[in-house]
Scaffold this active site. Structure first.
Site, PDB file in Angstrom:
ATOM      1  N   GLN A 219       3.306  -2.363   6.002  1.00 57.40           N
ATOM      2  CA  GLN A 219       3.342  -0.900   5.988  1.00 57.40           C
ATOM      3  C   GLN A 219       4.742  -0.402   6.330  1.00 57.40           C
ATOM      4  O   GLN A 219       5.000   0.788   6.317  1.00 57.40           O
ATOM      5  CB  GLN A 219       2.344  -0.358   7.009  1.00 57.40           C
ATOM      6  CG  GLN A 219       0.902  -0.699   6.684  1.00 57.40           C
ATOM      7  CD  GLN A 219      -0.043  -0.234   7.766  1.00 57.40           C
ATOM      8  OE1 GLN A 219      -0.165  -0.824   8.833  1.00 57.40           O
ATOM      9  NE2 GLN A 219      -0.734   0.848   7.503  1.00 57.40           N
TER      10      GLN A 219
ATOM     11  N   THR B 142      -0.456  -3.351  14.069  1.00 51.41           N
ATOM     12  CA  THR B 142      -1.128  -2.142  13.596  1.00 51.41           C
ATOM     13  C   THR B 142      -2.481  -2.055  14.280  1.00 51.41           C
ATOM     14  O   THR B 142      -3.104  -3.073  14.556  1.00 51.41           O
ATOM     15  CB  THR B 142      -1.310  -2.131  12.056  1.00 51.41           C
ATOM     16  OG1 THR B 142      -2.224  -1.093  11.706  1.00 51.41           O
ATOM     17  CG2 THR B 142      -1.843  -3.450  11.533  1.00 51.41           C
ATOM     18  N   SER B 143      -2.901  -0.860  14.567  1.00 49.36           N
ATOM     19  CA  SER B 143      -4.167  -0.675  15.269  1.00 49.36           C
ATOM     20  C   SER B 143      -5.338  -0.842  14.315  1.00 49.36           C
ATOM     21  O   SER B 143      -6.480  -0.938  14.744  1.00 49.36           O
ATOM     22  CB  SER B 143      -4.216   0.696  15.911  1.00 49.36           C
ATOM     23  OG  SER B 143      -4.145   1.673  14.904  1.00 49.36           O
TER      24      SER B 143
ATOM     25  N   THR C  39       9.168  -3.268  15.844  1.00 49.09           N
ATOM     26  CA  THR C  39       9.656  -2.768  17.137  1.00 49.09           C
ATOM     27  C   THR C  39      10.502  -3.826  17.844  1.00 49.09           C
ATOM     28  O   THR C  39      11.455  -3.486  18.541  1.00 49.09           O
ATOM     29  CB  THR C  39       8.503  -2.311  18.058  1.00 49.09           C
ATOM     30  OG1 THR C  39       7.503  -3.315  18.066  1.00 49.09           O
ATOM     31  CG2 THR C  39       7.904  -1.011  17.611  1.00 49.09           C
TER      32      THR C  39
ATOM     33  N   HIS D 131       4.316   1.021   1.572  1.00 51.11           N
ATOM     34  CA  HIS D 131       4.931   2.351   1.703  1.00 51.11           C
ATOM     35  C   HIS D 131       6.358   2.395   1.158  1.00 51.11           C
ATOM     36  O   HIS D 131       7.105   3.314   1.448  1.00 51.11           O
ATOM     37  CB  HIS D 131       4.897   2.803   3.171  1.00 51.11           C
ATOM     38  CG  HIS D 131       3.502   3.006   3.677  1.00 51.11           C
ATOM     39  ND1 HIS D 131       3.166   2.979   5.010  1.00 51.11           N
ATOM     40  CD2 HIS D 131       2.340   3.227   3.008  1.00 51.11           C
ATOM     41  CE1 HIS D 131       1.851   3.189   5.136  1.00 51.11           C
ATOM     42  NE2 HIS D 131       1.343   3.335   3.934  1.00 51.11           N
TER      43      HIS D 131
ATOM     44  N   CYS E 296      17.781   8.023  -8.604  1.00 44.95           N
ATOM     45  CA  CYS E 296      18.115   9.392  -8.982  1.00 44.95           C
ATOM     46  C   CYS E 296      16.911  10.032  -9.657  1.00 44.95           C
ATOM     47  O   CYS E 296      16.305   9.439 -10.543  1.00 44.95           O
ATOM     48  CB  CYS E 296      19.312   9.395  -9.931  1.00 44.95           C
ATOM     49  SG  CYS E 296      19.622  11.018 -10.662  1.00 44.95           S
TER      50      CYS E 296
HETATM   51 ZN    ZN Z   1      21.561  10.339 -11.837  1.00 43.59          ZN
END
Ligand code: ZN
Length: 241
Positions: free
Chosen positions: A104, A191-192, A29, A122, A130
């Protein structure tokens, strides 16, 4: 800034040889990246579904165009730069005192700042593949394509981001667990800690010093010390000796 808290953290950083940093949305943030889970006022005029749906595997498969509209609008941050927290951690690693960053966040800012060992739980918006031929596409590639990004072969280019409804990458989780289990100090910031997987991963920490840093007045866990602060501002006060 609480002087006592800064001194305590300085002592912990001075004593650490294998510090692990675990970061959540609050770390980014200060780079101007809003937490997408807190929709602004205009959100509901534009999107029919909650952000958790817009960033889900189901939405990606069933409403691919809407997914990418949301993704481009709310998830990709076009001009975000690392902040003081990212740079501090990269310097601490270069000094041989930090063993890993576990994050994260999917913005890739730790890598931009120069961190080498980063476990992105993440995934990252920087990597895109692709779905048909597996070819890698950069974030710049994806930015330059309007609508649904497509590979030269015609396949859809999917961001290497863990969507709601998808499992975490086992290798990344194992790496993060090993780093945490062998750490002597750990800072958990932005993070909480009540959300998966943060709560589960912290259980592996067996080291001496645990510090939580976020904007909450009270700590979410009873272990270690808690500092109510913005992580970038706090780490700006810490020296690497
Ligand atoms: Zn491709």
């Amino acid at each position: 800034m609480d002087k006592f808290a800064v001194e305590r953290l300085q002592e912990i950083v001075d004593g650490a040889q294998r510090l692990v940093f675990f970061g959540g949305a609050g770390v980014s943030t200060e780079s101007g990246i809003p937490d997408f889970r807190s929709p602004d006022g205009l959100y509901h005029q534009k999107y029919k579904f909650p952000p958790e749906y817009m960033l889900s595997h189901e939405c990606f498969m069933d409403r691919t165009e809407a997914f990418f509209e949301f993704y481009r609008d709310k998830i990709i941050s076009y001009d975000a730069k690392p902040n003081a927290a990212h740079y501090f951690l990269a310097r601490l690693e270069a000094a041989g005192r930090l063993s890993a960053v576990v994050t994260q966040n999917i913005d890739g800012l730790h890598t931009d700042a120069g961190s080498k060992r980063v476990y992105e739980l993440h995934g990252s918006v920087r990597r895109n593949y692709c779905m048909q031929c597996g070819k890698y596409h950069s974030l710049e590639d994806v930015k330059s394509m309007a609508g649904i990004p497509r590979c030269e072969c015609g396949g859809i280019v999917k961001p290497d981001v863990v969507l709601y409804g998808e499992g975490l990458d086992e290798n990344v989780v194992t790496g993060a667990v090993n780093a945490i289990a062998s750490a002597d100090a750990m800072i958990i910031a932005g993070t909480s800690l009540v959300v998966y997987p943060a709560a589960g991963l912290v259980r592996y920490f067996r080291g001496k010093s645990l510090v939580t840093v976020n904007l909450d007045k009270d700590p979410a866990i009873s272990r270690g010390i808690h500092i109510q602060a913005k992580i970038g501002e706090l780490l700006s006060e810490i020296e690497i000796k």
